[in-house]
Scaffold this motif. Structure first.
Motif, PDB file in Angstrom:
ATOM      1  N   LYS A   3       0.869  -1.168   0.000  1.00 11.19           N
ATOM      2  CA  LYS A   3       0.000   0.000   0.000  1.00 11.19           C
ATOM      3  C   LYS A   3       0.909   1.221   0.000  1.00 11.19           C
ATOM      4  O   LYS A   3       1.954   1.232   0.663  1.00 11.19           O
ATOM      5  N   PRO A  20       1.605  -5.033   4.659  1.00  7.63           N
ATOM      6  CA  PRO A  20       0.687  -4.999   5.803  1.00  7.63           C
ATOM      7  C   PRO A  20       1.320  -5.384   7.140  1.00  7.63           C
ATOM      8  O   PRO A  20       0.876  -4.929   8.175  1.00  7.63           O
ATOM      9  N   HIS A  21       2.366  -6.209   7.093  1.00  6.14           N
ATOM     10  CA  HIS A  21       2.985  -6.630   8.356  1.00  6.14           C
ATOM     11  C   HIS A  21       4.083  -5.681   8.796  1.00  6.14           C
ATOM     12  O   HIS A  21       4.654  -5.845   9.866  1.00  6.14           O
ATOM     13  N   THR A  23       6.222  -2.730  10.259  1.00  4.74           N
ATOM     14  CA  THR A  23       6.035  -1.760  11.337  1.00  4.74           C
ATOM     15  C   THR A  23       6.636  -0.422  10.907  1.00  4.74           C
ATOM     16  O   THR A  23       7.489  -0.352  10.020  1.00  4.74           O
ATOM     17  N   HIS A  63       3.690  -0.291  15.762  1.00  4.55           N
ATOM     18  CA  HIS A  63       2.839   0.624  15.008  1.00  4.55           C
ATOM     19  C   HIS A  63       2.796   0.193  13.543  1.00  4.55           C
ATOM     20  O   HIS A  63       3.830   0.132  12.880  1.00  4.55           O
ATOM     21  N   PHE A  64       1.602  -0.080  13.033  1.00  5.24           N
ATOM     22  CA  PHE A  64       1.480  -0.497  11.642  1.00  5.24           C
ATOM     23  C   PHE A  64       1.933   0.633  10.712  1.00  5.24           C
ATOM     24  O   PHE A  64       1.402   1.746  10.770  1.00  5.24           O
ATOM     25  N   SER A  66       1.269   0.860   7.692  1.00  2.00           N
ATOM     26  CA  SER A  66       0.129   1.175   6.815  1.00  2.00           C
ATOM     27  C   SER A  66      -0.746   2.287   7.380  1.00  2.00           C
ATOM     28  O   SER A  66      -1.494   2.925   6.644  1.00  2.00           O
ATOM     29  N   SER A  67      -0.657   2.505   8.708  1.00  2.00           N
ATOM     30  CA  SER A  67      -1.575   3.459   9.339  1.00  2.00           C
ATOM     31  C   SER A  67      -1.080   4.901   9.279  1.00  2.00           C
ATOM     32  O   SER A  67      -1.753   5.799   9.773  1.00  2.00           O
ATOM     33  N   ILE A  68       0.096   5.150   8.692  1.00  2.00           N
ATOM     34  CA  ILE A  68       0.659   6.494   8.837  1.00  2.00           C
ATOM     35  C   ILE A  68       0.358   7.431   7.665  1.00  2.00           C
ATOM     36  O   ILE A  68       0.891   8.543   7.606  1.00  2.00           O
ATOM     37  N   ASP A  69      -0.493   6.980   6.749  1.00  2.00           N
ATOM     38  CA  ASP A  69      -0.863   7.855   5.616  1.00  2.00           C
ATOM     39  C   ASP A  69      -1.426   9.179   6.156  1.00  2.00           C
ATOM     40  O   ASP A  69      -2.343   9.174   6.976  1.00  2.00           O
TER      41      ASP A  69
END
Lengths: 163, 286
Positions: A3, A20-21, A23, A63-64, A66-69
């Motif tokens: 992503k 996805p995995h 960090t 912390h993923f 992927s979540s930092i967009d």
């Protein structure tokens, strides 16, 4: 599936392809060469991987990525400005608040957030807040003194700006 | 590994639509501190991760309703709860316990909804919320339902949430006048380890007589467990040394701990006894 994430890293717009995995810690170390935050316990307990995400310190190892967009990421490498070191960094140097320095990036980032929330913390408040950052050289006494000094430096800086 | 799809829906209705397939390999994530750990350890590899990141305005709140109940959105972080004035007023045992949960980094991102949905018996919030009579709202594309927290935990990392459902709100009912409470956790390994035993105790004292008691133990057992037999000993009696001793002995008798690296069954039963006694002694003084 990878992503794309777009985010601000230490003041600069960047983007990356993340799995996805993955960090946040691995992303910053492997793709951006930022070595200040390090994986140590891998469980969110030790604080050596502390990274600030949009103003909030997190354990980079949990912390993923992927979540930092859209987020603003600050690492120890982004603390120094053109005017020099951040007052918390100055205070850690002045008080020799480390021996090996391994935990220091995490300590400094946590202390920065503590002083943003509580400009003049008591020793007990410092201990409570910093309890999740471990220093195996046990420089805790000096770390507490450094945070006390940083608190004064930041308050002086603020008073200077208001004068 | 590596085929997991990361989704960031912008509305709760979209989350429910995604979950409506009923695929048990989908996981909803808020702070992500628990899921990322499980994924890193190779214990679970979801097909899809549904991040609630864009639902903060819908699911992150702390309010009180007209009846005086506290309502907490499931994405409210543990740190939000720790420092919130309403929680300090209505559920001080919760605020106090939160200062000793993990560390600030985890509390800044871990959510109360995730904390409950994870179904981990070692966590500190479930026994306290259960003892306070909290209920949870569970939503799906099919509709909403409310569940008493006592019916929520089903087993080791197992809850009543079905694959197509999501926990959206926690309601702490208004506590009756004169209710006092406490939570004690006991850790056998390092200070930052999960507890070996947690004891939440709430009761009402009227002229020294205890009533309406709610004693919940956690960590030692596979799910947070309310000790009704212990409550029967407490209710209607003076909260004195004899009652407390009898209650503690009963707790030893009825507790069914699991053996693990934090202690044997016998040891944990002893620790349940000791900490039920300590909790009641503390409440006797208040």
């Amino acid at each position: 599936m990878k992503k794309q994430v777009n985010f601000i890293l230490n003041g600069k717009s960047v983007s990356a392809e993340v799995a996805p995995h993955e960090t946040l810690l691995d992303l910053l170390r492997n793709d951006f060469g930022l070595g200040g935050a390090k994986e140590t316990c891998g469980l969110g307990l030790c604080g050596v991987c502390t990274i600030i995400v949009s103003g909030v310190p997190v354990s980079g190892c949990l912390h993923f990525a992927s979540s930092i967009d859209g987020e603003e990421i600050l690492t120890i490498e982004g603390m120094e400005t053109e005017e020099g070191l951040h007052p918390v960094q100055e205070a850690f140097l002045n008080n020799k608040a480390f021996q090996c320095g391994y935990c220091t990036p995490g300590m400094i980032l946590m202390a920065k957030k503590l002083l943003e929330e509580n400009a003049n913390p008591s020793v007990e408040e410092i201990k409570d807040y910093m309890a999740g950052n471990i220093c195996r050289c046990a420089s805790y006494g000096q770390i507490i003194e450094a945070i006390n000094e940083a608190s004064k430096l930041l308050q002086q800086e603020k008073a200077g700006l208001n004068a | 590994m590596g085929d997991t799809l990361w989704l960031e829906p912008e509305k709760l209705s979209e989350v429910k639509d995604i979950l409506s397939s009923g695929d048990p390999e989908i996981r909803v994530v808020s702070g992500g501190t628990a899921l990322s750990l499980i994924m890193k350890q190779g214990m679970f590899d979801p097909n899809k991760i549904v991040s609630l990141k864009k639902l903060q305005s819908e699911l992150r709140y702390i309010t009180s309703d007209k009846a005086g109940n506290v309502r907490i959105g499931s994405m409210t972080t543990l740190r939000d709860l720790e420092v919130d004035a309403l929680i300090k007023e209505k559920a001080p045992v919760l605020s106090e316990a939160l200062t000793h949960v993990a560390n600030p980094r985890i509390r800044y991102v871990a959510s109360i909804g995730g904390n409950l949905s994870h179904g981990d018996a070692h966590l500190d919030m479930p026994p306290i919320l259960m003892a306070m009579g909290a209920e949870v709202k569970i939503e799906s594309a099919k509709g909403d339902r409310w569940l008493d927290l006592k019916e929520f935990f089903k087993g080791y990392y197992e809850t009543a949430i079905e694959p197509d459902e999501i926990l959206t709100e926690i309601m702490i009912p208004k506590q009756a006048e004169g209710i006092v409470g406490t939570y004690i956790k006991y850790t056998t390994l390092s200070n930052d380890d999960w507890p070996t035993v947690g004891v939440a105790a709430f009761l009402k004292k009227t002229d020294g007589i205890a009533g309406d008691s709610r004693i919940v133990i956690s960590a030692a057992t596979d799910i947070p467990t309310q000790l009704f037999d212990v409550q029967h000993i407490i209710d209607g009696n003076q909260l004195d040394k004899t009652t407390i001793q009898k209650a503690a002995e009963k707790a030893f008798e009825v507790a069914e701990p699991l053996e693990d690296l934090r202690g044997s069954v016998w040891y944990k039963k002893e620790m349940v006894k000791v900490h039920v006694r300590k909790a009641l002694e503390q409440l006797a003084k208040e």
